[in-house]
Design a protein around this motif. Sequence first.
Motif, mmCIF file in Angstrom:
data_model
loop_
_atom_site.group_PDB
_atom_site.id
_atom_site.type_symbol
_atom_site.label_atom_id
_atom_site.label_comp_id
_atom_site.label_asym_id
_atom_site.label_seq_id
_atom_site.Cartn_x
_atom_site.Cartn_y
_atom_site.Cartn_z
ATOM 1 N N SER A 1 0.961 -1.132 -0.014
ATOM 2 C CA SER A 1 -0.055 0.052 0.078
ATOM 3 C C SER A 1 0.924 1.217 0.042
ATOM 4 O O SER A 1 1.822 1.379 0.634
ATOM 5 N N GLY A 2 0.656 2.125 -0.866
ATOM 6 C CA GLY A 2 1.556 3.356 -1.002
ATOM 7 C C GLY A 2 2.541 3.409 -2.117
ATOM 8 O O GLY A 2 3.234 4.163 -2.218
ATOM 9 N N ALA A 3 2.589 2.105 -2.770
ATOM 10 C CA ALA A 3 3.689 1.961 -3.452
ATOM 11 C C ALA A 3 3.629 2.444 -4.884
ATOM 12 O O ALA A 3 4.483 2.903 -5.429
ATOM 13 N N GLY A 4 2.385 3.041 -5.206
ATOM 14 C CA GLY A 4 2.189 3.619 -6.288
ATOM 15 C C GLY A 4 1.352 3.071 -7.417
ATOM 16 O O GLY A 4 1.319 3.252 -8.433
ATOM 17 N N LYS A 5 0.601 2.060 -6.971
ATOM 18 C CA LYS A 5 -0.311 1.253 -7.967
ATOM 19 C C LYS A 5 -1.332 2.208 -8.270
ATOM 20 O O LYS A 5 -1.453 2.454 -9.641
ATOM 21 N N SER A 6 -2.148 2.833 -7.713
ATOM 22 C CA SER A 6 -3.185 3.618 -8.002
ATOM 23 C C SER A 6 -2.490 5.010 -9.027
ATOM 24 O O SER A 6 -3.178 5.134 -9.841
ATOM 25 N N THR A 7 -1.381 5.500 -8.503
ATOM 26 C CA THR A 7 -0.807 6.626 -9.064
ATOM 27 C C THR A 7 -0.611 6.231 -10.372
ATOM 28 O O THR A 7 -0.697 6.980 -11.553
ATOM 29 N N LEU A 8 -0.010 5.063 -10.598
ATOM 30 C CA LEU A 8 0.479 4.524 -12.158
ATOM 31 C C LEU A 8 -0.800 4.665 -13.084
ATOM 32 O O LEU A 8 -0.943 4.955 -14.137
ATOM 33 N N MET A 9 -1.890 3.780 -12.251
ATOM 34 C CA MET A 9 -2.980 3.640 -13.054
ATOM 35 C C MET A 9 -3.612 5.197 -13.412
ATOM 36 O O MET A 9 -4.356 5.240 -14.687
ATOM 37 N N LEU B 1 -8.442 -1.511 -14.345
ATOM 38 C CA LEU B 1 -9.422 -1.924 -13.237
ATOM 39 C C LEU B 1 -8.685 -1.729 -11.694
ATOM 40 O O LEU B 1 -7.818 -2.429 -11.546
ATOM 41 N N ASP B 2 -9.570 -1.032 -10.914
ATOM 42 C CA ASP B 2 -8.964 -0.849 -9.805
ATOM 43 C C ASP B 2 -9.593 -1.647 -8.769
ATOM 44 O O ASP B 2 -10.598 -1.298 -8.347
ATOM 45 N N GLU B 3 -9.062 -2.676 -8.158
ATOM 46 C CA GLU B 3 -9.891 -3.603 -7.386
ATOM 47 C C GLU B 3 -11.343 -4.032 -7.823
ATOM 48 O O GLU B 3 -12.020 -3.553 -6.931
ATOM 49 N N PRO B 4 -11.397 -4.584 -8.897
ATOM 50 C CA PRO B 4 -12.699 -4.666 -9.404
ATOM 51 C C PRO B 4 -13.600 -5.853 -8.404
ATOM 52 O O PRO B 4 -14.799 -5.792 -8.582
ATOM 53 N N THR B 5 -12.411 -6.627 -7.803
ATOM 54 C CA THR B 5 -13.625 -7.710 -7.098
ATOM 55 C C THR B 5 -13.557 -7.641 -5.569
ATOM 56 O O THR B 5 -14.265 -8.079 -4.844
ATOM 57 N N ALA B 6 -13.257 -6.145 -5.062
ATOM 58 C CA ALA B 6 -13.237 -6.049 -3.754
ATOM 59 C C ALA B 6 -14.754 -5.857 -3.408
ATOM 60 O O ALA B 6 -15.343 -5.294 -4.117
ATOM 61 N N SER B 7 -15.326 -6.275 -2.174
ATOM 62 C CA SER B 7 -16.252 -5.980 -1.517
ATOM 63 C C SER B 7 -17.474 -7.054 -2.537
ATOM 64 O O SER B 7 -18.608 -6.731 -2.530
ATOM 65 N N LEU B 8 -16.999 -7.814 -3.188
ATOM 66 C CA LEU B 8 -18.222 -8.695 -3.792
ATOM 67 C C LEU B 8 -18.174 -10.331 -3.085
ATOM 68 O O LEU B 8 -17.199 -10.450 -2.728
ATOM 69 N N ASP B 9 -19.468 -10.695 -3.132
ATOM 70 C CA ASP B 9 -19.509 -11.934 -2.928
ATOM 71 C C ASP B 9 -19.033 -12.830 -3.912
ATOM 72 O O ASP B 9 -18.862 -12.737 -4.788
ATOM 73 N N ALA B 10 -19.178 -14.317 -3.447
ATOM 74 C CA ALA B 10 -18.354 -15.328 -4.489
ATOM 75 C C ALA B 10 -18.911 -15.192 -5.914
ATOM 76 O O ALA B 10 -18.347 -15.347 -6.807
ATOM 77 N N THR B 11 -20.511 -15.324 -5.940
ATOM 78 C CA THR B 11 -21.095 -15.407 -7.122
ATOM 79 C C THR B 11 -20.788 -14.135 -8.045
ATOM 80 O O THR B 11 -20.457 -14.138 -9.263
#
Lengths: 227, 256
Positions: free
Chosen positions: A43-51, A169-179
Amino acid sequence: MIVLDRVCKSFTLHNQGGTVIPVMQDASLVVAAGECVALTGVSGAGKSTLMRLIYGNYLAASGRIMVGDVDVARAAPRDILKLRRETLGYVSQFLRVVPRVPTRAVVAEPLLTLGVPEDEAFARAERLLARLNIPERLWSLSPTTFSGGEQQRVNIARGFAHDYPALLLDEPTASLDATNRDTVLNLIEAAKARGAAIVGIFHDTAARDRVCDRQVDVSAFAPRAAA
Amino acid sequence: MTPLLQVTGITRTYGARIGCRDVSFDLYPGEVMGIVGESGSGKSTLLNCLAGHQRPDSGQVVFDTRADGPRDTVAMSEPERRMLGRTDWAFVHQHARDGLRMGVSAGGNIGERLMAVGARHYGDIRGQATDWLGRVEIDTARIDDRPAAFSGGMQQRLQIARNLVTGPRLVFMDEPTGGLDVSVQARLLDLVRGLVRQMGLSALIVTHDLAVVRLLADRLMVMKDGNVVETGLTDQVLDDPQHGYTQLLVSSVLQV
């Protein structure tokens, strides 16, 4: 499709003594059509910044950011707008919409701005919403009052409404259930199969291993002379 | 593609004071540009110079007219510029009272713009007025009421209907959502966005509300003391401001 060549970025805080914070140095990356690359790093390494740099949301200090034949680091605003309409999609973690606009219209909007006829755009929006398990009774309501997970899925539906040749795609599967997670991963796989170049951030390692062809650790782009 | 509007070196001074200095930009068809800055930064002076309400000291405002292609509107004769103001241009004032005729019915306010461009058939005019009241979500049963009997938000929507009925290609807006309730603002934003897309309008929107430009404008111009200090894509200027003043402006917004 997406080529980054020695991209540098720093923030200058003019109102805080002109402090300069270098955040990225010589970031280079190539993503081919049909390929999905995961950005990793603490976290803070710059992933979102690069995106955000690739999307043109942050202004690069130097280097080239080619998406198709447009250099996002230097292009005029209207060329970047055209690129975002036609070529480069972005699913952020947050949904930002005009209040009061129904969910169906929020999802169909990328298609409508491209001039797709209304009935066709709405039909496609509804198919995506149904696939992502957003109950039909919510389609005519504004997503601003939805739960976090529902907003996330509306955001994804919007990001996949048009078949963008390049996707962020920035964390597209965060806060999603399995289905729903499985549905999103299927959408990503289908996008790859039709030749989309994808850059993603996934904290969900199982999802990352399933859809990504390789990983790039952005810590390697940290400024070397970090004080 | 030819820009719809090409602005070069617009300067306007009030004696020794600077209204706006050396402003240049291009606006293309379908583009919405926001002009932000604090009170007194020169944004309204600039808008008035562009719309022909004030004469700039120097500079050009070249508009791509339907009939004759690009023409400098500053050098146009007054009647020509007024004709443009009734047809291809529209101006939405901050205070609806400045843009409406308060003693004329709602339908009459819309019909007047149509008559200015030659419409004479009463049935057609009333039909279009009814259609536009519907589009801006005003109960068509109110067509014969005077705007003085309307709420502030309704007056603002009526002003928009009056302005857009002639199918302009460029709309100037001066603080269109200023002084309105937040719920009414959202409704107006949604309305303007829809009209921009359906009609392919270009718009210049002066405001000090950064949330409004984030949702409405493709591009942003930031002004301070009469000078343009920063321009760019709206989200880039707001999320990664380069100039000290823009950074101050963005970081000063109160969060709800």
